[in-house]
Design a protein around this motif. Structure first.
Motif, short mmCIF file in Angstrom:
data_model
loop_
_atom_site.label_atom_id
_atom_site.label_comp_id
_atom_site.label_asym_id
_atom_site.label_seq_id
_atom_site.Cartn_x
_atom_site.Cartn_y
_atom_site.Cartn_z
N ALA A 67 5.14 9.32 -6.07
CA ALA A 67 6.28 8.04 -5.39
C ALA A 67 5.87 6.92 -6.33
CB ALA A 67 5.53 7.63 -4.01
N PHE A 68 6.97 5.98 -6.04
CA PHE A 68 7.07 4.73 -6.65
C PHE A 68 7.74 3.87 -5.58
CE2 PHE A 68 11.10 5.96 -8.42
CZ PHE A 68 11.86 4.95 -8.45
N ASP A 92 0.84 -1.08 -0.09
CA ASP A 92 -0.04 0.12 -0.06
C ASP A 92 0.96 1.22 0.12
OD1 ASP A 92 -2.25 -1.52 0.01
OD2 ASP A 92 -2.68 -1.46 2.04
N PRO A 93 0.58 2.34 -0.61
CA PRO A 93 1.30 3.48 -0.90
C PRO A 93 1.15 4.29 0.46
CG PRO A 93 -0.67 3.81 -1.91
CD PRO A 93 -0.66 2.42 -1.46
N PRO A 94 2.13 5.23 0.58
CA PRO A 94 2.07 6.02 2.00
C PRO A 94 0.73 6.76 1.95
CG PRO A 94 4.03 6.52 0.66
CD PRO A 94 3.26 5.58 -0.26
N ALA A 95 0.56 7.09 3.28
CA ALA A 95 -0.76 7.89 3.30
C ALA A 95 -0.75 9.02 2.75
CB ALA A 95 -0.64 8.20 4.95
N GLY A 96 -2.02 9.50 2.17
CA GLY A 96 -2.40 10.32 1.34
C GLY A 96 -2.08 10.13 -0.23
N PHE A 97 -1.32 8.99 -0.62
CA PHE A 97 -1.17 8.86 -1.93
C PHE A 97 -2.06 7.69 -2.71
CE2 PHE A 97 2.72 10.88 -0.55
CZ PHE A 97 3.34 11.30 -1.71
N VAL A 155 14.36 9.10 0.00
CA VAL A 155 13.99 8.03 0.68
C VAL A 155 14.27 8.42 2.26
CG1 VAL A 155 14.35 5.60 1.42
CG2 VAL A 155 14.53 6.23 -0.74
N GLN A 156 12.86 8.63 2.93
CA GLN A 156 12.84 9.07 4.29
C GLN A 156 13.71 10.28 4.48
OE1 GLN A 156 14.01 5.45 6.56
NE2 GLN A 156 11.94 4.49 6.21
N GLY A 157 13.25 11.23 3.74
CA GLY A 157 14.17 12.47 3.68
C GLY A 157 15.58 12.65 3.43
N VAL A 158 16.19 11.60 2.87
CA VAL A 158 17.53 11.50 2.55
C VAL A 158 17.45 11.85 0.93
CG1 VAL A 158 19.69 10.14 2.15
CG2 VAL A 158 18.36 10.11 4.45
N ASP A 159 17.93 12.87 0.24
CA ASP A 159 17.98 12.98 -1.01
C ASP A 159 18.77 12.16 -1.83
OD1 ASP A 159 16.38 15.36 -0.53
OD2 ASP A 159 17.84 16.71 -1.21
N PHE A 194 2.40 6.60 -7.89
CA PHE A 194 1.28 7.06 -7.20
C PHE A 194 1.33 8.65 -7.09
CE2 PHE A 194 2.31 2.79 -6.37
CZ PHE A 194 1.31 2.42 -6.17
N HIS A 195 0.49 9.20 -6.63
CA HIS A 195 0.54 10.97 -6.45
C HIS A 195 -0.30 11.33 -5.29
CE1 HIS A 195 -3.13 10.46 -8.79
NE2 HIS A 195 -3.45 11.66 -8.04
N ARG A 196 0.25 12.35 -4.51
CA ARG A 196 -0.72 12.80 -3.35
C ARG A 196 -2.14 13.37 -3.86
NH1 ARG A 196 0.05 13.35 1.65
NH2 ARG A 196 2.63 13.53 1.71
N ALA A 197 -2.95 12.86 -3.27
CA ALA A 197 -4.39 13.22 -3.65
C ALA A 197 -4.61 14.49 -3.42
CB ALA A 197 -5.44 12.15 -2.86
N GLU A 198 -4.21 15.02 -2.22
CA GLU A 198 -4.60 16.45 -2.05
C GLU A 198 -3.57 17.39 -2.68
OE1 GLU A 198 -4.22 15.63 1.87
OE2 GLU A 198 -6.25 14.41 1.99
N MET A 199 -3.94 18.32 -3.24
CA MET A 199 -2.99 19.35 -3.97
C MET A 199 -2.43 20.24 -2.87
SD MET A 199 -2.82 18.22 -7.11
CE MET A 199 -3.57 17.26 -8.44
N GLY A 200 -1.34 20.46 -2.89
CA GLY A 200 -0.58 21.48 -2.10
C GLY A 200 0.42 22.41 -3.07
N GLU A 201 1.16 22.96 -2.43
CA GLU A 201 2.08 23.90 -3.22
C GLU A 201 3.17 22.77 -4.00
OE1 GLU A 201 6.06 26.62 -2.25
OE2 GLU A 201 4.21 27.04 -1.07
#
Length: 142
Positions: A43-44, A9-14, A123-127, A31-38
């Protein structure tokens, strides 16, 4: 489909992305974030088919992912389809099979003809990768 090719399952919100074209659909799933932000966020999940011979996510896969992500950001901001006319990619760290590769992109500037976009995959904040691109904005012909 084997267990090695199963995407959790994708991360929450995707949510699953559709209408990506044959090349991207073949490389995904994305996958993409369902809610649009800035930011435009996608993700994959890194599967064995996304890896090079030493088990790291292939640089070509990361590049294709960011190119599509930046094109999505250009469209979302300008409401015009953009085609890549320049792409610059810096590889910073390694991604591995079994990790969620997260991406975010934003348009930094646009004119009537082009959009300038910056992106990163992490990945987990590491570019893993940073990229910038210039996209030619296409107009529909009547």
């Amino acid at each position: 489909m084997t267990d090695r090719d199963r995407v959790p399952d994708p991360p929450a919100g995707f949510v699953p992305s559709g209408n990506r074209g044959a090349f991207s659909s073949h490389n995904g799933p994305y996958f993409h974030r369902a809610e649009m932000g800035e930011l435009t966020e996608q993700a994959f999940y890194a599967l064995p088919r996304h890896a090079n011979g030493i088990g790291l996510v292939h640089g070509g896969m990361l590049t294709a992912f960011l190119d599509g992500l930046m094109g999505s950001a250009a469209y979302r901001t300008t409401r015009q389809t953009g085609v890549t006319i320049h792409l610059s990619v810096d590889f910073l760290h390694m991604g591995r099979v079994g990790e969620w590769i997260m991406g975010e992109a934003k348009v930094t500037r646009s004119t009537k003809d082009v959009a300038f976009v910056e992106a990163r995959a992490h990945v987990q904040g590491v570019d893993l990768v940073r990229a910038s691109g210039i996209f030619k904005l296409m107009r529909r012909r009547d």
